[in-house]
Each structure stands twice: as C-alpha cells, then as structure tokens.
Motif scaffolding. Structure first.
Motif, PDB file in Angstrom:
ATOM      1  N   LEU A 125       0.854  -1.180   0.000  1.00  0.00           N
ATOM      2  CA  LEU A 125       0.000   0.000   0.000  1.00  0.00           C
ATOM      3  C   LEU A 125       0.898   1.241   0.000  1.00  0.00           C
ATOM      4  O   LEU A 125       1.801   1.351   0.839  1.00  0.00           O
ATOM      5  CB  LEU A 125      -0.920   0.019   1.223  1.00  0.00           C
ATOM      6  N   ILE A 126       0.650   2.153  -0.920  1.00  0.00           N
ATOM      7  CA  ILE A 126       1.419   3.402  -1.000  1.00  0.00           C
ATOM      8  C   ILE A 126       0.446   4.550  -0.779  1.00  0.00           C
ATOM      9  O   ILE A 126      -0.599   4.618  -1.443  1.00  0.00           O
ATOM     10  CB  ILE A 126       2.109   3.538  -2.370  1.00  0.00           C
ATOM     11  N   VAL A 127       0.781   5.428   0.143  1.00  0.00           N
ATOM     12  CA  VAL A 127      -0.121   6.526   0.520  1.00  0.00           C
ATOM     13  C   VAL A 127       0.622   7.849   0.398  1.00  0.00           C
ATOM     14  O   VAL A 127       1.805   7.945   0.756  1.00  0.00           O
ATOM     15  CB  VAL A 127      -0.627   6.355   1.975  1.00  0.00           C
ATOM     16  N   CYS A 128      -0.091   8.865  -0.114  1.00  0.00           N
ATOM     17  CA  CYS A 128       0.436  10.234  -0.017  1.00  0.00           C
ATOM     18  C   CYS A 128      -0.695  11.144   0.439  1.00  0.00           C
ATOM     19  O   CYS A 128      -1.828  11.011  -0.007  1.00  0.00           O
ATOM     20  CB  CYS A 128       1.049  10.702  -1.341  1.00  0.00           C
ATOM     21  N   GLN A 186      13.532  -7.161  -0.842  1.00  0.00           N
ATOM     22  CA  GLN A 186      14.968  -6.899  -0.848  1.00  0.00           C
ATOM     23  C   GLN A 186      15.465  -6.286  -2.155  1.00  0.00           C
ATOM     24  O   GLN A 186      16.584  -5.750  -2.213  1.00  0.00           O
ATOM     25  CB  GLN A 186      15.764  -8.189  -0.561  1.00  0.00           C
ATOM     26  N   ASP A 187      14.637  -6.373  -3.187  1.00  0.00           N
ATOM     27  CA  ASP A 187      15.028  -5.814  -4.476  1.00  0.00           C
ATOM     28  C   ASP A 187      14.605  -4.356  -4.633  1.00  0.00           C
ATOM     29  O   ASP A 187      14.956  -3.712  -5.623  1.00  0.00           O
ATOM     30  CB  ASP A 187      14.415  -6.632  -5.631  1.00  0.00           C
ATOM     31  N   TRP A 188      13.850  -3.840  -3.671  1.00  0.00           N
ATOM     32  CA  TRP A 188      13.400  -2.447  -3.783  1.00  0.00           C
ATOM     33  C   TRP A 188      14.578  -1.503  -3.561  1.00  0.00           C
ATOM     34  O   TRP A 188      15.428  -1.748  -2.684  1.00  0.00           O
ATOM     35  CB  TRP A 188      12.336  -2.129  -2.735  1.00  0.00           C
ATOM     36  N   PRO A 189      14.645  -0.397  -4.304  1.00  0.00           N
ATOM     37  CA  PRO A 189      15.586   0.662  -3.922  1.00  0.00           C
ATOM     38  C   PRO A 189      15.133   1.274  -2.600  1.00  0.00           C
ATOM     39  O   PRO A 189      14.002   1.061  -2.171  1.00  0.00           O
ATOM     40  CB  PRO A 189      15.479   1.665  -5.076  1.00  0.00           C
ATOM     41  N   SER A 190      15.973   2.024  -1.955  1.00  0.00           N
ATOM     42  CA  SER A 190      15.660   2.583  -0.630  1.00  0.00           C
ATOM     43  C   SER A 190      14.269   3.233  -0.631  1.00  0.00           C
ATOM     44  O   SER A 190      14.063   4.270  -1.272  1.00  0.00           O
ATOM     45  CB  SER A 190      16.702   3.635  -0.250  1.00  0.00           C
ATOM     46  N   PRO A 191      13.270   2.636   0.066  1.00  0.00           N
ATOM     47  CA  PRO A 191      11.909   3.178   0.041  1.00  0.00           C
ATOM     48  C   PRO A 191      11.829   4.614   0.565  1.00  0.00           C
ATOM     49  O   PRO A 191      11.098   5.441   0.022  1.00  0.00           O
ATOM     50  CB  PRO A 191      11.116   2.217   0.933  1.00  0.00           C
ATOM     51  N   SER A 192      12.575   4.897   1.635  1.00  0.00           N
ATOM     52  CA  SER A 192      12.532   6.257   2.203  1.00  0.00           C
ATOM     53  C   SER A 192      13.056   7.273   1.211  1.00  0.00           C
ATOM     54  O   SER A 192      12.481   8.359   1.030  1.00  0.00           O
ATOM     55  CB  SER A 192      13.349   6.304   3.499  1.00  0.00           C
ATOM     56  N   GLU A 193      14.166   6.946   0.541  1.00  0.00           N
ATOM     57  CA  GLU A 193      14.727   7.853  -0.459  1.00  0.00           C
ATOM     58  C   GLU A 193      13.789   7.996  -1.650  1.00  0.00           C
ATOM     59  O   GLU A 193      13.648   9.079  -2.228  1.00  0.00           O
ATOM     60  CB  GLU A 193      16.101   7.343  -0.928  1.00  0.00           C
ATOM     61  N   THR A 194      13.130   6.888  -2.009  1.00  0.00           N
ATOM     62  CA  THR A 194      12.166   6.938  -3.119  1.00  0.00           C
ATOM     63  C   THR A 194      11.025   7.882  -2.801  1.00  0.00           C
ATOM     64  O   THR A 194      10.640   8.722  -3.619  1.00  0.00           O
ATOM     65  CB  THR A 194      11.616   5.526  -3.418  1.00  0.00           C
ATOM     66  N   LEU A 195      10.473   7.761  -1.582  1.00  0.00           N
ATOM     67  CA  LEU A 195       9.375   8.657  -1.178  1.00  0.00           C
ATOM     68  C   LEU A 195       9.831  10.112  -1.164  1.00  0.00           C
ATOM     69  O   LEU A 195       9.112  11.015  -1.613  1.00  0.00           O
ATOM     70  CB  LEU A 195       8.845   8.251   0.201  1.00  0.00           C
ATOM     71  N   LYS A 196      11.010  10.336  -0.595  1.00  0.00           N
ATOM     72  CA  LYS A 196      11.540  11.700  -0.500  1.00  0.00           C
ATOM     73  C   LYS A 196      11.710  12.298  -1.901  1.00  0.00           C
ATOM     74  O   LYS A 196      11.271  13.420  -2.178  1.00  0.00           O
ATOM     75  CB  LYS A 196      12.877  11.699   0.237  1.00  0.00           C
ATOM     76  N   ARG A 197      12.364  11.538  -2.773  1.00  0.00           N
ATOM     77  CA  ARG A 197      12.653  12.042  -4.121  1.00  0.00           C
ATOM     78  C   ARG A 197      11.356  12.284  -4.912  1.00  0.00           C
ATOM     79  O   ARG A 197      11.202  13.327  -5.532  1.00  0.00           O
ATOM     80  CB  ARG A 197      13.554  11.049  -4.849  1.00  0.00           C
ATOM     81  N   GLU A 198      10.438  11.329  -4.842  1.00  0.00           N
ATOM     82  CA  GLU A 198       9.207  11.462  -5.626  1.00  0.00           C
ATOM     83  C   GLU A 198       8.279  12.540  -5.060  1.00  0.00           C
ATOM     84  O   GLU A 198       7.576  13.215  -5.804  1.00  0.00           O
ATOM     85  CB  GLU A 198       8.473  10.123  -5.701  1.00  0.00           C
ATOM     86  N   SER A 199       8.283  12.723  -3.741  1.00  0.00           N
ATOM     87  CA  SER A 199       7.470  13.791  -3.138  1.00  0.00           C
ATOM     88  C   SER A 199       7.999  15.158  -3.552  1.00  0.00           C
ATOM     89  O   SER A 199       7.222  16.062  -3.906  1.00  0.00           O
ATOM     90  CB  SER A 199       7.465  13.660  -1.616  1.00  0.00           C
ATOM     91  N   GLU A 200       9.322  15.311  -3.490  1.00  0.00           N
ATOM     92  CA  GLU A 200       9.920  16.584  -3.900  1.00  0.00           C
ATOM     93  C   GLU A 200       9.669  16.854  -5.380  1.00  0.00           C
ATOM     94  O   GLU A 200       9.411  17.991  -5.777  1.00  0.00           O
ATOM     95  CB  GLU A 200      11.418  16.567  -3.608  1.00  0.00           C
ATOM     96  N   TYR A 201       9.748  15.802  -6.179  1.00  0.00           N
ATOM     97  CA  TYR A 201       9.483  15.954  -7.617  1.00  0.00           C
ATOM     98  C   TYR A 201       8.039  16.405  -7.855  1.00  0.00           C
ATOM     99  O   TYR A 201       7.771  17.319  -8.643  1.00  0.00           O
ATOM    100  CB  TYR A 201       9.748  14.631  -8.339  1.00  0.00           C
ATOM    101  N   ALA A 202       7.090  15.763  -7.142  1.00  0.00           N
ATOM    102  CA  ALA A 202       5.671  16.108  -7.317  1.00  0.00           C
ATOM    103  C   ALA A 202       5.366  17.507  -6.804  1.00  0.00           C
ATOM    104  O   ALA A 202       4.488  18.199  -7.339  1.00  0.00           O
ATOM    105  CB  ALA A 202       4.795  15.083  -6.592  1.00  0.00           C
ATOM    106  N   ASN A 203       6.096  17.948  -5.764  1.00  0.00           N
ATOM    107  CA  ASN A 203       5.836  19.266  -5.183  1.00  0.00           C
ATOM    108  C   ASN A 203       6.417  20.407  -6.014  1.00  0.00           C
ATOM    109  O   ASN A 203       6.083  21.574  -5.777  1.00  0.00           O
ATOM    110  CB  ASN A 203       6.392  19.338  -3.761  1.00  0.00           C
ATOM    111  N   ASP A 204       7.281  20.086  -6.964  1.00  0.00           N
ATOM    112  CA  ASP A 204       7.877  21.118  -7.817  1.00  0.00           C
ATOM    113  C   ASP A 204       6.945  21.358  -9.002  1.00  0.00           C
ATOM    114  O   ASP A 204       6.776  20.484  -9.856  1.00  0.00           O
ATOM    115  CB  ASP A 204       9.245  20.659  -8.327  1.00  0.00           C
ATOM    116  N   PRO A 205       6.308  22.550  -9.084  1.00  0.00           N
ATOM    117  CA  PRO A 205       5.342  22.804 -10.168  1.00  0.00           C
ATOM    118  C   PRO A 205       5.964  22.741 -11.555  1.00  0.00           C
ATOM    119  O   PRO A 205       5.265  22.539 -12.541  1.00  0.00           O
ATOM    120  CB  PRO A 205       4.825  24.221  -9.855  1.00  0.00           C
ATOM    121  N   SER A 217      -0.957  13.684  -7.506  1.00  0.00           N
ATOM    122  CA  SER A 217      -0.747  12.723  -6.406  1.00  0.00           C
ATOM    123  C   SER A 217      -0.671  11.301  -6.934  1.00  0.00           C
ATOM    124  O   SER A 217       0.217  10.520  -6.545  1.00  0.00           O
ATOM    125  CB  SER A 217      -1.889  12.847  -5.394  1.00  0.00           C
ATOM    126  N   PHE A 218      -1.568  10.937  -7.833  1.00  0.00           N
ATOM    127  CA  PHE A 218      -1.572   9.563  -8.335  1.00  0.00           C
ATOM    128  C   PHE A 218      -0.422   9.304  -9.301  1.00  0.00           C
ATOM    129  O   PHE A 218       0.031   8.159  -9.429  1.00  0.00           O
ATOM    130  CB  PHE A 218      -2.924   9.228  -8.958  1.00  0.00           C
TER     131      PHE A 218
END
Length: 212
Positions: free
Chosen positions: A67-70, A97-116, A81-82
């Motif tokens: 489950l992925i939530v924002c 174990q094959d996922w890239p760092s989930p925390s870094e993924t969330l951080k990077r994708e959130s910052e990307y989405a927040n940039d208009p 958002s979607f």
C-alpha cells in the motif's frame, strides 16, 4: 499545494515514510487505512478527504500486500498525487529486498511532485494553450486576408461593371452621334439641292424658257 506526508506499507506494516517521524496524526490515519487494506488485499486506487485535517489522502493498493499513501493539501490536483504513487509503485515491485531505498524513493518522488515545474500535464496544457493562441492569431490573419481579398474582388467586379456600363454608353453615344451626323448630312444635301433647284428656277424660269 504540497504533498505533506507519504508512506509505504507492506502487509499492513509501515516500511518507509517521508518525512520520517513527522505528522503523527497523518501517520496514524495512514496506518488505520493500511490495516483495512491489508485485510482486503485487492487493487484499489482511491482519494479520501479528511476535513478535520484539511487534507486529501490518496492511496494505491497494489493487491500484492503493498500500500502506498500520499497525503496532500486539498488544492493539489489528484492527477499529480496519483502520478507520484504510480512512480513509487513501479519501484516497489518484486521482492522487498530488491526495492531501492523506500525512504529515499518517497523523498525524491514527493519533492518531484511538489515542484510545479515538473507538472507535465500543466506543461502540456501550457503548450497547447500557446499553440491555440498561435492558431487563433493565424486564423485572424487568414480571415483578415480573406476580407481584404473579398474587398478587392468586389472592387474589381465594380470596376468591371463600370467598364461595361461605360462601354455601352460610349457605343450608344457613338451610334447617336452617327445618326445625328447622318441627319445633318441629309439635311445639308437637301438644303443644297433646294438651293440649286431654286437657283435653276430663278435663272431658267419655271418653264425653262430662258435656258432653251
């Protein structure tokens, strides 16, 4: 209009969040949602509005225990958002174990989405609007050119009609002048003949006795 909080849950357990340790109330809301979806474990893509906190809770349940939530402010486009959830979901496929760092993924994708500047749809809409403006300008020029051509055609037709009218009047005038000239010639001839006849009569007398 930012994404305020995001998280990834696996089998109802939070494995990553951004920002870490922030927004406890939002984290609790997302945890309750994760517990519910973990029991269902079906694909689901939904937006919920939490009026008490003034936020939209957007989540993507993959049907694979993930489950992925924002959580975003209510003025953020749902599409943005979607799009962010979709990008994160792509990176959370396969074994944990094959996922890239989930925390870094969330951080990077959130910052990307927040940039208009990264709002592709907005960019496309802007480009479409620009193209529409150019097309409208070109259409205005074409219509203006068409009006000018139509005016030129109308003036040409008017000149052609005037030329035909002038030609007809000139021909009628020439015909009239020819008739008048013919009448004058006939009158002159008649007058000359009358003068000659009178002269002959005067000289020769009516019985032509003086001319025998």
């Amino acid at each position: 209009m930012p994404i305020k909080y995001s998280a990834i849950f696996l089998e109802g357990n939070r494995v990553a969040e951004h920002p870490a340790g922030g927004y406890a109330a939002l984290a609790e809301t997302c945890q309750r949602l994760a517990d519910k979806e973990a029991r269902i474990n079906k694909y689901n893509r939904t937006k919920l509005t939490d009026d008490s906190q003034g936020v939209d809770v957007n989540y993507l349940a993959t049907g694979r225990d993930v489950l992925i939530v924002c959580v975003s402010t209510t003025d953020m486009p749902v599409r943005t958002s979607f799009d962010m959830l979709g990008r994160v979901e792509v990176k959370c496929r396969g074994d944990r174990q094959d996922w890239p760092s989930p925390s870094e993924t969330l951080k990077r994708e959130s910052e990307y989405a927040n940039d208009p500047r990264n709002d592709i749809a907005k960019k496309v809409q802007g480009e479409i609007a620009e193209i529409q403006d150019i097309m409208m300008e070109n259409m205005d020029k074409m219509l203006d050119r068409h009006d000018k051509l139509e005016n030129m055609v109308q003036k040409s037709d008017a000149l052609a009609n005037e030329g035909q009218t002038f030609f007809k009047r000139g021909r009628e005038l020439r015909r009239k002048m020819c008739c008048q000239q013919a009448k004058m010639t006939i009158m002159v001839v008649v007058v000359v003949m009358v003068v000659i006849l009178v002269a002959v009569l005067v000289i020769c007398k009516p019985n032509f006795s003086s001319c025998s």
